[in-house]
Design a protein around this motif. Structure first.
Motif, PDB file in Angstrom:
ATOM      1  N   LEU A  10     -77.397   8.967  47.321  1.00 21.99           N
ATOM      2  CA  LEU A  10     -77.564  10.310  47.877  1.00 21.99           C
ATOM      3  C   LEU A  10     -78.691  11.049  47.175  1.00 21.99           C
ATOM      4  O   LEU A  10     -78.870  10.933  45.965  1.00 21.99           O
ATOM      5  N   LYS A  11     -79.433  11.807  47.964  1.00 24.51           N
ATOM      6  CA  LYS A  11     -80.521  12.606  47.398  1.00 24.51           C
ATOM      7  C   LYS A  11     -80.129  14.079  47.451  1.00 24.51           C
ATOM      8  O   LYS A  11     -79.459  14.517  48.383  1.00 24.51           O
ATOM      9  N   GLU A  12     -80.577  14.797  46.454  1.00 23.58           N
ATOM     10  CA  GLU A  12     -80.270  16.231  46.433  1.00 23.58           C
ATOM     11  C   GLU A  12     -81.261  17.014  47.279  1.00 23.58           C
ATOM     12  O   GLU A  12     -82.366  16.573  47.529  1.00 23.58           O
ATOM     13  N   ILE A  13     -80.834  18.194  47.673  1.00 20.73           N
ATOM     14  CA  ILE A  13     -81.744  19.079  48.389  1.00 20.73           C
ATOM     15  C   ILE A  13     -82.515  19.861  47.336  1.00 20.73           C
ATOM     16  O   ILE A  13     -81.920  20.541  46.506  1.00 20.73           O
ATOM     17  N   LEU A 347     -67.143  17.931  44.437  1.00 24.81           N
ATOM     18  CA  LEU A 347     -68.539  17.513  44.634  1.00 24.81           C
ATOM     19  C   LEU A 347     -68.853  17.413  46.126  1.00 24.81           C
ATOM     20  O   LEU A 347     -69.902  17.863  46.599  1.00 24.81           O
ATOM     21  N   LEU A 348     -67.907  16.840  46.881  1.00 22.39           N
ATOM     22  CA  LEU A 348     -68.102  16.705  48.322  1.00 22.39           C
ATOM     23  C   LEU A 348     -68.285  18.079  48.968  1.00 22.39           C
ATOM     24  O   LEU A 348     -69.206  18.295  49.762  1.00 22.39           O
ATOM     25  N   ASN A 351     -71.703  19.598  48.063  1.00 18.28           N
ATOM     26  CA  ASN A 351     -72.791  18.973  48.830  1.00 18.28           C
ATOM     27  C   ASN A 351     -72.756  19.402  50.286  1.00 18.28           C
ATOM     28  O   ASN A 351     -73.785  19.692  50.902  1.00 18.28           O
ATOM     29  N   TYR A 352     -71.547  19.407  50.837  1.00 14.59           N
ATOM     30  CA  TYR A 352     -71.395  19.792  52.244  1.00 14.59           C
ATOM     31  C   TYR A 352     -71.895  21.226  52.465  1.00 14.59           C
ATOM     32  O   TYR A 352     -72.653  21.495  53.395  1.00 14.59           O
ATOM     33  N   GLY A 355     -75.665  21.476  52.257  1.00 20.20           N
ATOM     34  CA  GLY A 355     -76.229  20.856  53.463  1.00 20.20           C
ATOM     35  C   GLY A 355     -76.122  21.785  54.662  1.00 20.20           C
ATOM     36  O   GLY A 355     -77.052  21.904  55.468  1.00 20.20           O
ATOM     37  N   GLN A 356     -74.989  22.456  54.783  1.00 18.74           N
ATOM     38  CA  GLN A 356     -74.796  23.373  55.909  1.00 18.74           C
ATOM     39  C   GLN A 356     -75.684  24.607  55.784  1.00 18.74           C
ATOM     40  O   GLN A 356     -76.155  25.150  56.784  1.00 18.74           O
ATOM     41  N   LEU A 358     -78.631  24.553  54.404  1.00 21.92           N
ATOM     42  CA  LEU A 358     -79.959  24.058  54.817  1.00 21.92           C
ATOM     43  C   LEU A 358     -80.068  24.098  56.346  1.00 21.92           C
ATOM     44  O   LEU A 358     -81.083  24.525  56.896  1.00 21.92           O
TER      45      LEU A 358
ATOM     46  N   MET B  25     -83.718  18.845  58.710  1.00 21.18           N
ATOM     47  CA  MET B  25     -82.502  18.114  59.065  1.00 21.18           C
ATOM     48  C   MET B  25     -82.855  16.845  59.839  1.00 21.18           C
ATOM     49  O   MET B  25     -83.943  16.711  60.386  1.00 21.18           O
ATOM     50  N   GLN B  69     -69.977  14.101  54.773  1.00 24.27           N
ATOM     51  CA  GLN B  69     -69.886  15.430  54.159  1.00 24.27           C
ATOM     52  C   GLN B  69     -70.460  15.384  52.746  1.00 24.27           C
ATOM     53  O   GLN B  69     -71.145  16.312  52.314  1.00 24.27           O
ATOM     54  N   MET B  70     -70.219  14.299  52.045  1.00 27.10           N
ATOM     55  CA  MET B  70     -70.767  14.129  50.696  1.00 27.10           C
ATOM     56  C   MET B  70     -72.295  14.172  50.761  1.00 27.10           C
ATOM     57  O   MET B  70     -72.961  14.609  49.818  1.00 27.10           O
ATOM     58  N   GLY B  72     -73.883  16.072  52.771  1.00 27.87           N
ATOM     59  CA  GLY B  72     -74.269  17.396  53.277  1.00 27.87           C
ATOM     60  C   GLY B  72     -74.282  17.500  54.794  1.00 27.87           C
ATOM     61  O   GLY B  72     -74.788  18.470  55.343  1.00 27.87           O
ATOM     62  N   PRO B  91     -78.912  16.560  56.134  1.00 27.67           N
ATOM     63  CA  PRO B  91     -80.227  16.761  55.530  1.00 27.67           C
ATOM     64  C   PRO B  91     -81.056  15.484  55.655  1.00 27.67           C
ATOM     65  O   PRO B  91     -80.538  14.379  55.446  1.00 27.67           O
ATOM     66  N   ASN B  93     -83.204  13.874  53.978  1.00 29.54           N
ATOM     67  CA  ASN B  93     -83.349  12.878  52.919  1.00 29.54           C
ATOM     68  C   ASN B  93     -82.104  12.009  52.744  1.00 29.54           C
ATOM     69  O   ASN B  93     -82.122  11.042  51.994  1.00 29.54           O
ATOM     70  N   ASN B  94     -81.029  12.320  53.448  1.00 28.79           N
ATOM     71  CA  ASN B  94     -79.846  11.466  53.426  1.00 28.79           C
ATOM     72  C   ASN B  94     -79.621  10.715  54.734  1.00 28.79           C
ATOM     73  O   ASN B  94     -78.501  10.259  55.015  1.00 28.79           O
TER      74      ASN B  94
END
Lengths: 418, 411
Positions: A10-13, A347-348, A351-352, A355-356, A358, B25, B69-70, B72, B91, B93-94
């Motif tokens: 997984l990559k971070e934003i 953590l989930l 991240n969720y 992501g939302q 974003l 996205m 969900q993990m 994002g 996102p 990148n995932n």
């Protein structure tokens, strides 16, 4: 050989770009917000009026909103609609507790022409008897249809009890439709439309002289003073049930008065809210839908008002599992109060949520709505950066602390209909 | 203009790629060419129940949603009478996580009894919430078998009867998966700010080793031509009388489809439409009236529905309705009226093509209809329609002998 059991890395934003809208003073009390950065031909214009449901009988505010294009002394409602449709425009209007919104969706080349038609109609509503009578009859029928739905019944009961002893808890009753006078409608219209414009929002690739022209067209409606909203609310605690004969499902609402974005605990609470019921993998969905199969859906919501907010859990369940569902809801809340949220789950959720966020900053229309979501409360976009920090830094202990502080079962309003 | 690239894997999977440099996205959309029309008459509601099971874990991944969900993202799906469509938004990148998830459930499901037990209950509650416990909620359960006698459009996506869901067995689930969920029966679209070459590599990595399967042939019995006016009245505990006129109309791939679509707009899309003005504003017969089409791939329905005002009877409405229809058939409409309808369509299309999710879904849908580029061509078909076409299609389909009328009477 591909190992299909392993999730890709997984990559971070790295960052989210929030964009501020340009703003212009229509008058000292009314602003125009402008999002110009639109790469296609679409455009939207919203007019916000003070004409919400809490400052008069809700039937009056809802009827006036429905009558805005009902005709002037020189143009019938049919002619007005034909003109808007000819330009390919879409008109929408709606009422909430604290304001009313009129929106136009159009290709940008037609936006101003449509606005002129809409503005002329709104400025000169004739309140023709035939139109008023027709709308009252339509709305009465729609109301009676809604009263057949357990969801609607539970929502009404919830509104009445969560906003007890305030005009926010006023409900429409069928008899209200028969006593509305033309005088009341006109007075409300004068006060809250012709002198009630509080905000204009424009999205679309328009030129500055278009913006000036929009201000010219609607500027005369700007409200003469700042609006004061009531701030003190308290919900009636405890359970109540409304019987609906023959219903196959029971609608449930559990909630309380809480706070809005201006409160220091708001951002942290959104994490707790998400864990409990605000995504598909939430505790409530996992238990009540995905484990027990009691419902098609269950969710939680933080509703926001100008001076306060509320928290609510909403669902519709099979009629024989209403009590079982309430026990499970109570158990899930209690679990959050007594056990720390696990690292993996937290953590989930983090991240969720990022992501939302974003996603909700993707594109000019989404960015506009994000901006309006803080502007209403006198905040700026920095709120979202703080929100990201809050999400990243929250601990299981803090979540437990908030659950204990804000989710006490004995402070909840619990209603059901079915 | 919506750009896309297309390539096919050796196992038959069709892949579309839509590049959008403006969004952070990504969308992964998977359309399976299976809908409620492919069900057996004694096991209806299955395509939709199956859609629920697709979230219950696959051969190598115990749960579909958590890893997404993990990353994002989030996911959902819908089933219609024609297709089943799944989508993931996350996102960019995932992206790889979504491809990993979608490919694994295309490979095989885990088929746990618990998932079937729970989703049966969830779907039964959905059945109640949307169809049985709503005023007018069961209208389509009644209207479909009135309008269709042979074609599987005679049952709704949710199923004919709640019993069919209750009786669904694991063997049915497995057979259904084997038959319809394979690469040759799917269309995958990836949208976002990526390069074609890297998309190809990722798609190969996750989807290339899925066994091809055989694209199932669709041999549906055609609905015989309707030669009679059909009507049925049901009594329900509702506050107002409601009417539903259903006219058979041409299938999705024909030009007549587009003509019928414009015809329905002329009849009752907006507040400047013919039925709205005549029946509601001028004659005060109904509180609401709308015309629309079902958008079905096979022979579909052009619908006119609404609710009567108190003290108006069905016969008065019926007379006034047919008068508007006969007028439309007898006299060609003005260019200006048609232009108005087309202008609304232009605006709608511009808004509809805004989000990448919509674009990805529509690309898959057009590809299924024959060519993804249809997304860029469709407006030309609308533009070419003239008043004569409208009159011809009106004469062709707006006939009593082509009509089924369902009346809901307030008891």
């Amino acid at each position: 050989m591909l190992d299909r059991t392993l999730q890709p890395e997984l990559k971070e934003i790295d960052k989210i770009d929030f964009v501020t809208l340009r703003h212009f003073d229509v008058t000292a009390n009314a602003k125009l917000y402008f999002m110009k950065d639109v790469s296609d031909e679409t455009s939207r214009l919203d007019l916000y009026f003070t004409a919400g449901t809490t400052i008069a009988n809700p039937v009056v505010s809802s009827l006036v909103n429905g009558l805005l294009l009902s005709g002037t002394s020189t143009k019938s409602s049919i002619q007005i609609n034909e003109q808007i449709d000819t330009l390919g425009g879409f008109y929408e209007s709606s009422v909430s507790h604290e304001n009313a919104v009129v929106s136009i969706y159009a290709l940008r080349e037609n936006l101003l022409s449509i606005l002129r038609i809409v503005a002329d109609a709104i400025a000169n509503v004739a309140f023709l008897d035939s139109e008023v009578k027709e709308l009252i009859s339509d709305r009465k029928q729609r109301f009676l249809v809604n009263m057949e739905k357990v969801n609607f019944l539970a929502q009404r009961q919830f509104q009445e009890r969560i906003f007890a002893n305030s005009s926010y808890g006023n409900l429409v009753q069928i008899a209200d439709f028969d006593v509305v006078s033309s005088q009341e409608l006109r007075e409300f219209y004068n006060e809250n439309y012709l002198n009630g414009l509080e905000k204009v929002v424009v999205v679309g690739n328009l030129q500055q002289d278009h913006i000036d022209e929009i201000i010219d067209i609607v500027g005369a409606w700007a409200k003469p003073q700042k609006t004061i909203f009531p701030g003190q609310f308290s919900n009636i605690k405890g359970a109540s049930h409304l019987v609906k004969e023959g219903a196959l499902q029971t609608a449930i609402r559990v909630g309380r008065i809480l706070f809005n974005k201006t409160h220091p605990d708001y951002c942290d609470f959104t994490v707790l809210n998400t864990i409990l019921g605000d995504y598909f993998g939430s505790r409530l969905m996992s238990n009540i839908r995905e484990d027990k199969g009691y419902t098609y859906g269950i969710g939680t919501l933080l509703g926001e008002l100008h001076e306060t907010g509320y928290f609510v859990i909403a669902t519709e369940v099979g009629k024989d599992v209403k009590d079982a569902t309430l026990i499970e809801i109570q158990m899930e809340i209690s679990r959050l109060q007594t056990e720390l949220v696990g690292t993996e789950e937290l953590l989930l959720v983090k991240n969720y949520m990022i992501g939302q966020l974003l996603k909700s900053a993707d594109g000019p229309y989404a960015l506009t709505d994000l901006f309006l979501g803080v502007e209403t409360f006198g905040l700026n976009l920095d709120f979202y950066n703080k929100s990201i920090d809050a999400i990243n830094n929250i601990t299981p202990e803090r979540i437990q602390e908030l659950a204990i502080k804000y989710l006490k079962w004995e402070e909840m309003t619990v209603v059901s209909a079915g | 203009m919506i750009h896309f690239d297309r390539f096919k894997l050796d196992n038959g999977l069709t892949v579309l790629f839509h590049k959008d440099v403006t969004t952070p996205m990504a969308v992964v959309n998977v359309l399976y060419d299976v809908g409620a029309r492919d069900e057996a008459e004694e096991k209806t509601g299955f395509a939709h129940l199956f859609e629920h099971l697709m979230f219950g874990g696959s051969s190598n991944i115990p749960d579909f949603d958590s890893p997404l969900q993990m990353a994002g993202g989030e996911s959902n799906a819908f089933t219609s009478n024609d297709i089943t469509n799944y989508y993931d938004v996350l996102p960019a990148n995932n992206l790889e996580t979504a491809l990993w998830l979608e490919s694994d459930r295309m490979l095989s499901l885990s088929f746990t009894p618990k998932s079937l037990d729970v989703q049966r209950n969830v779907v039964i509650e959905e059945f109640k919430q949307r169809y049985l416990n709503q005023p007018y909620g069961d209208v389509w359960l009644k209207l479909r078998p009135l309008a269709y006698k042979v074609h599987p459009y005679k049952w709704a996506t949710i199923g004919k009867d709640i019993n069919h869901i209750e009786e669904a067995q694991m063997t049915d689930v497995k057979t259904f998966f084997k038959k319809y969920y394979n690469p040759s029966n799917a269309i995958l679209c990836i949208a976002g700010n990526f390069e074609l070459e890297s998309v190809k590599i990722l798609v190969e990595k996750y989807f290339a080793d899925i066994p091809s399967g055989i694209k199932p042939a669709r041999l549906l019995e055609a609905e015989p031509k309707q030669n009679e006016f059909r009507t049925q009245t049901i009594e329900r505990n509702v506050p107002a009388n409601a009417f539903y006129y259903a006219f058979k109309m041409p299938e999705r791939r024909s030009e007549g489809y587009y003509m019928a679509d414009l015809l329905s707009d002329i009849l009752g899309r907006d507040k400047s439409s013919r039925l709205y003005i005549s029946l509601k504003k001028e004659q005060q017969l109904c509180s609401e009236i709308n015309a629309y089409i079902t958008g079905s791939h096979d022979e579909g329905l052009l619908m006119v529905s609404g609710k009567l005002n108190p003290d108006v009877n069905f016969d008065d409405l019926d007379k006034a309705f047919w008068k508007v229809i006969e007028n439309l058939k007898a006299t060609s409409i003005l260019d200006s009226e048609l232009e108005r309808i087309k202008n609304k369509i232009r605006t709608s299309r511009e808004f509809e093509n805004q989000g990448i999710l919509n674009r990805a879904m529509n690309l898959c849908h057009f590809e299924l209809l024959g060519d993804a580029n249809g997304i860029n061509e469709e407006h030309k078909i609308y533009e070419a329609i003239n008043p004569n076409h409208i009159q011809e299609i009106a004469i062709q389909i707006l006939q009593a002998t082509n009509c089924s009328l369902l009346k809901v009477k307030a008891s």
